[in-house]
Design a protein around this motif. Structure first.
Motif, mmCIF file in Angstrom:
data_model
loop_
_atom_site.group_PDB
_atom_site.id
_atom_site.type_symbol
_atom_site.label_atom_id
_atom_site.label_comp_id
_atom_site.label_asym_id
_atom_site.label_seq_id
_atom_site.Cartn_x
_atom_site.Cartn_y
_atom_site.Cartn_z
ATOM 1 N N THR A 196 29.956 36.198 45.376
ATOM 2 C CA THR A 196 31.034 37.412 44.761
ATOM 3 C C THR A 196 31.080 38.473 46.094
ATOM 4 O O THR A 196 30.869 38.363 46.572
ATOM 5 C CB THR A 196 31.104 37.877 43.186
ATOM 6 N N HIS A 244 33.071 33.368 48.042
ATOM 7 C CA HIS A 244 34.071 33.828 47.132
ATOM 8 C C HIS A 244 34.958 35.556 47.878
ATOM 9 O O HIS A 244 34.557 35.966 48.447
ATOM 10 C CB HIS A 244 34.017 35.004 45.562
ATOM 11 N N PHE A 276 39.339 40.121 40.895
ATOM 12 C CA PHE A 276 38.394 41.315 39.704
ATOM 13 C C PHE A 276 39.894 42.695 39.680
ATOM 14 O O PHE A 276 38.890 42.519 38.461
ATOM 15 C CB PHE A 276 36.889 41.460 40.367
ATOM 16 N N VAL A 284 40.395 36.060 37.277
ATOM 17 C CA VAL A 284 38.679 35.482 37.485
ATOM 18 C C VAL A 284 38.772 33.807 36.306
ATOM 19 O O VAL A 284 37.224 33.239 36.759
ATOM 20 C CB VAL A 284 38.198 36.998 36.853
ATOM 21 N N ASN A 316 26.028 37.820 41.928
ATOM 22 C CA ASN A 316 27.106 39.078 41.323
ATOM 23 C C ASN A 316 27.410 40.086 42.197
ATOM 24 O O ASN A 316 26.571 41.217 42.492
ATOM 25 C CB ASN A 316 26.981 39.112 39.692
ATOM 26 N N ALA A 358 30.086 41.732 44.264
ATOM 27 C CA ALA A 358 31.516 42.162 44.590
ATOM 28 C C ALA A 358 31.503 43.492 43.889
ATOM 29 O O ALA A 358 31.041 44.227 42.750
ATOM 30 C CB ALA A 358 33.348 41.263 43.857
ATOM 31 N N HIS A 391 32.079 40.519 36.188
ATOM 32 C CA HIS A 391 31.634 39.348 36.626
ATOM 33 C C HIS A 391 30.427 38.740 35.483
ATOM 34 O O HIS A 391 30.141 38.019 35.386
ATOM 35 C CB HIS A 391 30.316 40.353 36.949
ATOM 36 N N LEU A 400 32.703 36.304 34.389
ATOM 37 C CA LEU A 400 32.103 35.630 35.429
ATOM 38 C C LEU A 400 31.389 34.249 35.334
ATOM 39 O O LEU A 400 31.121 32.818 35.116
ATOM 40 C CB LEU A 400 31.942 35.249 36.516
#
Length: 270
Positions: A14, A38, A70, A76, A95, A97, A123, A126
């Protein structure tokens, strides 16, 4: 040159369109992994893939692109569904981002403080939704890109949005503590890593200067390698395993955070 330990791996990253995420994608692809990129938008992700092919010489067949904002949990969910459909066997989820909390208290359309949602809740959701695809094979794992600032944080259980008393640094640190606690969730095999102070968009939170994003990414990439054995919930300061903040490994805190996160992302676990 492809690395035999990574050449058959599929890794989702991400926040792969800049900073540590971009460098992680490049290093993994260079070592032969299939990388799912992503970005905040599909266009961002495609531009990243095009750059990696044109500038870095990455095989385009090793890259897949996805867009999801997000700050919108519906996006998501759609992102997760698409990944599970297209890649039912996922070896690693990174994870990564993250955003700095804004100066002014900001709430998303989903009703959550924006940094808490982008850095943690998205996250969390996800990862939960990708559980059917995340392999249980040895070496399968989730790598949460965290921060040393989690040590300064506390989770405001009664006011996770920090509506009553807002500080951008405290809001950011809370999101990083939550992400670190989540690594100890027994449902997934996961670790957290602080990649060090890097010269990325988040640098002003830490210092005036930092190491390159590539150097920070190398610590993330190392933990994606199945040859590196991990213990669920472990925390790494760059390449050294250290103890996280005491709250990050408390079973009670893990359970309490899961309950709060399920509520805030609208997951019915009954």
């Amino acid at each position: 040159m492809p690395d035999s330990s990574l050449s058959s791996r599929t890794v989702l990253i991400t926040g792969a369109s800049s900073g540590i995420g971009l460098e992680t994608a490049w290093q993994l692809a260079d070592r032969g992994a299939t990388v799912l990129l992503h970005g905040r938008t599909a266009e961002d992700a495609r531009a990243t893939a095009d750059m990696l092919v044109a500038v870095k010489g990455v095989d385009a067949n090793r890259l897949c692109t996805y867009g999801a904002d997000f700050t919108l949990l519906d996006e998501v969910e759609a992102f997760a569904r698409k990944v599970v459909t297209e890649h039912p066997h996922l070896d690693v989820l990174v994870n990564n981002a993250a955003m700095a909390a804004p100066e002014r208290h900001t709430v998303t359309a989903d009703g959550n403080e924006i940094a808490f949602q982008v850095n943690f809740l998205a996250h969390y959701l996800l990862t939960c939704l990708l559980e059917p695809a995340l392999t249980s094979d040895p070496g399968g794992r989730v790598v949460n890109v965290s921060s040393s600032l989690h040590r300064t944080a506390s989770i405001q259980w009664a006011d996770p949005n920090r509506a009553r008393r807002y500080s951008r640094l405290a809001a950011y640190a809370q999101s990083q503590l939550a992400l670190t606690v989540f690594a100890a969730d027994p449902r997934v095999t996961a670790v957290s890593v602080d990649p060090g102070v890097c010269d990325t968009a988040l640098l002003p939170l830490y210092a005036h200067e930092g190491v390159s994003a590539a150097e920070g990414a190398a610590h993330v990439v190392r933990l994606c390698d199945p040859a590196v054995e991990i213990v669920n919930g472990a925390y790494y300061d760059r390449q050294e395993r250290v103890e996280p903040a005491p709250a990050a490994t408390e079973d009670r805190t893990v359970r309490r955070l899961n309950k709060l996160a399920d509520l805030l992302v609208g997951r019915d676990t009954a």
